[in-house]
Write an enzyme that holds these catalytic residues in place. Structure first.
Site, mmCIF file in Angstrom:
data_model
loop_
_atom_site.group_PDB
_atom_site.id
_atom_site.type_symbol
_atom_site.label_atom_id
_atom_site.label_comp_id
_atom_site.label_asym_id
_atom_site.label_seq_id
_atom_site.Cartn_x
_atom_site.Cartn_y
_atom_site.Cartn_z
ATOM 1 N N TYR A 95 0.795 -1.228 0.000
ATOM 2 C CA TYR A 95 0.000 0.000 0.000
ATOM 3 C C TYR A 95 0.834 1.288 0.000
ATOM 4 O O TYR A 95 0.474 2.241 -0.711
ATOM 5 C CB TYR A 95 -0.990 -0.015 1.172
ATOM 6 C CG TYR A 95 -2.192 -0.881 0.894
ATOM 7 C CD1 TYR A 95 -3.317 -0.369 0.269
ATOM 8 C CD2 TYR A 95 -2.192 -2.236 1.224
ATOM 9 C CE1 TYR A 95 -4.423 -1.158 -0.005
ATOM 10 C CE2 TYR A 95 -3.285 -3.040 0.952
ATOM 11 C CZ TYR A 95 -4.399 -2.505 0.337
ATOM 12 O OH TYR A 95 -5.483 -3.298 0.056
ATOM 13 N N GLU A 138 -8.815 -7.115 4.746
ATOM 14 C CA GLU A 138 -8.055 -8.207 4.124
ATOM 15 C C GLU A 138 -7.371 -9.078 5.172
ATOM 16 O O GLU A 138 -7.342 -10.316 5.044
ATOM 17 C CB GLU A 138 -7.049 -7.625 3.130
ATOM 18 C CG GLU A 138 -7.722 -7.077 1.877
ATOM 19 C CD GLU A 138 -6.926 -6.012 1.145
ATOM 20 O OE1 GLU A 138 -7.525 -5.304 0.310
ATOM 21 O OE2 GLU A 138 -5.714 -5.876 1.406
#
Length: 393
Positions: A95, A138
């Site tokens: 990310y 997630e």
């Protein structure tokens, strides 16, 4: 946390994203993939070349900006993204790389006069608000799958135990775990991630699970795509006995528990997830209308299996439509394209049904409109994308 000023700034960029979002995301992907080659396996280069991936991301960024005040309005989009991330094993360390390149792309494409420090700071906080939410969701799924019976986290070694030609274009592959231990059960409609290595390069692909997990095995059924690196590798190179790594099953497009009649509509290789759905539904004795559209009989996979099921289960009604008659294959129930009149003829008389449809994007867009016109409740008509998550008009 985003404050009112941040949200106002992000919403002010919506007109720019409506007109230039795809240029921005195309620039972003070029930057990300050239700077951080370790993330390349996470992205299908065919989707990059076709523009599908940048287009899908542009739509996602636009929808996020539009609904920054009410993120619940994003509906299924976030769940779809989370499940695709899980199937490809996108991790928290990815990310920051994405955020860095996205913010740079915003500055470079929009220009410093528009993308001021204030705008970049607001978008940075907006990005991390979404990223933190995705990372948390997630992680929960990764943990749940790792702790379940037969579950695992990351790549797990499997072996190809069977390879079966289903049509002129589709081949099935059966995988069993190399350690002989149980496999994770999945919900019909889900897909599994494959980790492939071609000429020293890693590729990751998602393929629908086309049968229930019987005999401690998974089955995928893959269409040979012209120029498709992964599909051609599987068809031409992968043989029985070969090892291959799989990621745990994932996906939110799943068969819901219901007593309503079930309608399964597929085009081409879109048939694959409907097969596991069909197996599960027939075990419950609910009525099923199975509608499949193919180019011709030579590329119509699983026809004999469907016919065998229809002979055993009177509640199964099946309808086949070929866009062309090759003169050699068994006849379909119609020739041409699926139109409104034909669909209504093949639907149950009572339109209070659960409908699932898959296939090429144009096919799904047409079926979505036709189901609505036929009186099927919109909330009971569900679909899935094979490629990047996007909107279906």
């Amino acid at each position: 946390m985003l404050n009112a000023s941040d949200r106002a700034i992000v919403k002010a960029t919506v007109p720019l994203l409506e007109t230039g979002g795809e240029a921005l995301t195309t620039h972003f992907y070029k930057k990300l993939l050239s700077r951080y080659p370790q993330v390349r396996p996470l992205f299908n280069q065919a989707h990059q070349a076709s523009g599908d991936q940048p287009r899908a991301l542009a739509n996602g960024v636009l929808m996020y900006a539009r609904h920054i005040d009410q993120l619940e309005q994003l509906g299924d989009l976030v769940a779809r993204i989370i499940n695709k991330h899980v199937a490809l094993q996108i991790l928290p360390e990815h990310y920051p790389l994405v955020g860095e390149c996205l913010l740079e792309a915003i500055r470079e494409v929009l220009g410093a006069e528009i993308a001021t420090d204030e705008v970049i700071a607001a978008w940075g906080r907006a990005y991390w608000q979404l990223a933190d939410s995705l990372i948390g969701a997630e992680k929960s799924i990764y943990d749940e799958k790792a702790q379940a019976v037969g579950g695992w986290h990351g790549a797990r070694a499997f072996k190809v135990v069977a390879k079966v030609s289903e049509s002129a274009e589709i081949t099935s592959f059966y995988f069993a775990p190399a350690d002989g231990q149980p496999v994770l059960q999945f919900t019909p409609g889900q897909y599994v991630g494959l980790q492939l290595f071609l000429d020293g390069e890693e590729l990751r692909r998602n393929y629908s699970l086309s049968a229930l997990a019987g005999n401690n095995q998974y089955r995928i059924s893959v269409k040979r795509e012209p120029g498709g690196r992964a599909s051609n590798y599987l068809h031409d190179q992968v043989q029985v006995g070969d090892g291959i790594n799989l990621f745990p099953p994932s996906g939110e497009f799943t068969l819901a528990h219901s007593d309503k009649p079930l309608v399964l509509i597929s085009g081409g290789v879109g048939i694959t997830p409907t097969l596991a759905m069909l197996e599960a539904a027939l075990d419950t004795r609910r009525p099923v209308h199975f509608i499949h559209c193919a180019r011709n009989g030579s590329v119509h996979a699983f026809r004999d299996w469907i016919e065998e099921l229809a002979g055993k289960h009177p509640q199964l009604k099946r309808f086949y439509l070929y866009s062309e008659d090759d003169g050699a294959s068994p006849a379909a129930h119609g020739v041409g394209l699926l139109d409104q009149a034909l669909l209504e003829q093949w639907l149950p008389e009572d339109r209070d049904v659960d409908a699932y449809f898959l296939g090429p994007k144009g096919f799904m867009a047409t079926v979505k409109r036709q189901l609505k016109a036929a009186g099927v409740p919109e909330a009971q008509a569900r679909y899935e994308f094979f490629g990047p998550a996007s909107a279906l008009e």
